[in-house]
Motif scaffolding. Structure first.
Motif, short mmCIF file in Angstrom:
data_model
loop_
_atom_site.label_atom_id
_atom_site.label_comp_id
_atom_site.label_asym_id
_atom_site.label_seq_id
_atom_site.Cartn_x
_atom_site.Cartn_y
_atom_site.Cartn_z
N VAL A 110 0.81 -1.22 0.14
CA VAL A 110 0.14 -0.06 -0.02
C VAL A 110 1.05 1.27 -0.10
CG1 VAL A 110 -2.17 -1.05 1.06
CG2 VAL A 110 -0.22 0.11 2.55
N TRP A 111 2.00 1.21 0.41
CA TRP A 111 2.94 2.24 0.53
C TRP A 111 4.54 1.74 0.31
CZ3 TRP A 111 6.87 3.69 3.94
CH2 TRP A 111 7.19 4.81 4.00
N HIS A 112 5.35 2.56 -0.06
CA HIS A 112 6.73 2.26 -0.26
C HIS A 112 7.55 3.91 -0.42
CE1 HIS A 112 5.89 2.37 -4.71
NE2 HIS A 112 7.25 2.61 -4.81
N SER A 113 8.56 3.94 -0.01
CA SER A 113 9.48 5.07 -0.23
C SER A 113 10.91 4.76 -0.02
CB SER A 113 9.17 6.05 1.04
OG SER A 113 10.12 7.04 1.09
N SER A 114 11.67 5.55 -0.76
CA SER A 114 13.11 5.05 -0.52
C SER A 114 13.71 6.73 -0.78
CB SER A 114 13.87 4.45 -1.49
OG SER A 114 13.29 4.58 -2.82
N GLN A 115 14.66 6.99 -0.07
CA GLN A 115 15.24 8.52 -0.25
C GLN A 115 16.60 8.48 0.52
OE1 GLN A 115 13.03 11.59 1.40
NE2 GLN A 115 10.84 11.00 0.34
N ILE A 116 17.36 9.60 0.04
CA ILE A 116 18.65 9.73 0.73
C ILE A 116 18.44 10.59 1.83
CG2 ILE A 116 21.00 10.98 0.17
CD1 ILE A 116 20.74 9.99 -2.78
N PHE A 117 19.01 10.38 3.02
CA PHE A 117 19.15 11.14 4.21
C PHE A 117 19.85 12.46 3.91
CE2 PHE A 117 20.92 12.53 8.20
CZ PHE A 117 19.94 13.03 8.94
N ARG A 118 19.41 13.58 4.10
CA ARG A 118 20.06 14.93 3.91
C ARG A 118 20.21 15.91 5.18
NH1 ARG A 118 20.88 14.48 -1.24
NH2 ARG A 118 19.40 13.97 -2.83
N PRO A 119 21.38 15.48 5.93
CA PRO A 119 21.46 16.32 7.16
C PRO A 119 21.61 17.86 6.93
CG PRO A 119 23.59 15.46 6.41
CD PRO A 119 22.40 14.84 5.46
N VAL A 120 21.30 18.64 8.10
CA VAL A 120 21.36 20.08 7.83
C VAL A 120 22.68 20.67 7.77
CG1 VAL A 120 19.58 20.32 9.36
CG2 VAL A 120 21.54 20.50 10.35
N LYS A 121 22.73 21.88 6.95
CA LYS A 121 23.94 22.54 6.57
C LYS A 121 24.93 22.39 7.93
CE LYS A 121 26.05 26.37 4.49
NZ LYS A 121 26.31 26.09 2.88
N GLY A 122 26.00 22.03 7.62
CA GLY A 122 27.20 21.98 8.59
C GLY A 122 27.40 20.83 9.58
N ARG A 123 26.36 19.88 9.08
CA ARG A 123 26.47 18.56 9.60
C ARG A 123 26.44 17.38 8.90
NH1 ARG A 123 22.72 18.67 14.89
NH2 ARG A 123 24.31 17.77 15.95
N GLU A 124 27.05 17.73 7.53
CA GLU A 124 26.89 16.69 6.41
C GLU A 124 27.64 15.31 6.74
OE1 GLU A 124 26.55 20.87 4.66
OE2 GLU A 124 27.78 20.04 6.08
N LYS A 125 28.68 15.32 7.55
CA LYS A 125 29.32 14.27 7.83
C LYS A 125 28.84 13.40 9.06
CE LYS A 125 32.47 14.71 4.61
NZ LYS A 125 32.76 13.98 3.71
N GLU A 126 27.70 13.88 9.72
CA GLU A 126 27.06 13.29 10.73
C GLU A 126 25.90 12.38 10.11
OE1 GLU A 126 25.85 15.80 13.91
OE2 GLU A 126 27.54 17.14 13.63
N THR A 127 26.43 11.21 9.51
CA THR A 127 25.58 10.24 8.93
C THR A 127 26.35 9.06 9.35
OG1 THR A 127 26.93 10.22 6.81
CG2 THR A 127 25.09 11.74 6.64
N SER A 128 25.21 7.99 9.30
CA SER A 128 25.44 6.76 9.74
C SER A 128 24.37 5.72 9.13
CB SER A 128 25.72 6.31 11.29
OG SER A 128 24.53 6.52 11.80
N ASN A 129 24.77 4.38 9.24
CA ASN A 129 23.68 3.45 8.92
C ASN A 129 22.58 3.63 9.93
OD1 ASN A 129 25.43 2.07 10.70
ND2 ASN A 129 24.35 0.39 10.54
N ASN A 130 22.77 3.86 11.16
CA ASN A 130 21.68 3.94 12.23
C ASN A 130 20.77 5.06 11.91
OD1 ASN A 130 22.70 1.79 13.63
ND2 ASN A 130 24.22 3.31 14.50
N VAL A 131 21.42 6.21 11.33
CA VAL A 131 20.71 7.42 11.08
C VAL A 131 19.58 7.02 9.84
CG1 VAL A 131 20.74 9.83 10.04
CG2 VAL A 131 22.23 9.37 11.93
N ALA A 132 20.19 6.39 9.00
CA ALA A 132 19.34 5.99 7.64
C ALA A 132 18.15 5.04 8.10
CB ALA A 132 20.23 5.11 6.81
#
Length: 70
Positions: A32-54
């Protein structure tokens, strides 16, 4: 019955890479629904990504959709 699945990844580095998620909801075995997206952190925190955040982003997307179902 409603079933929901989600997963996330962060590549080519974890942490600090590009984080993305995929999510899907089935109701009585019908998608009934699906989604896939790239996580985009706020400016200045671009390197604060991880599999857990995703993965957390995928869960939040599912919860947001389910909230609209009433």
């Amino acid at each position: 019955m409603i079933k929901a699945y989600f997963d996330g990844c962060c590549e080519p580095w974890n942490p600090g890479g590009t984080a993305a998620y995929g999510a899907v909801i089935f109701k009585d075995d019908l998608r009934v629904w699906h989604s896939s997206q790239i996580f985009r952190p706020v400016k200045g925190r671009e390197k604060e990504t991880s599999n857990n955040v995703a993965e957390y982003s995928g869960l939040l997307a599912i919860l947001s959709y389910l909230k609209t179902m009433g």
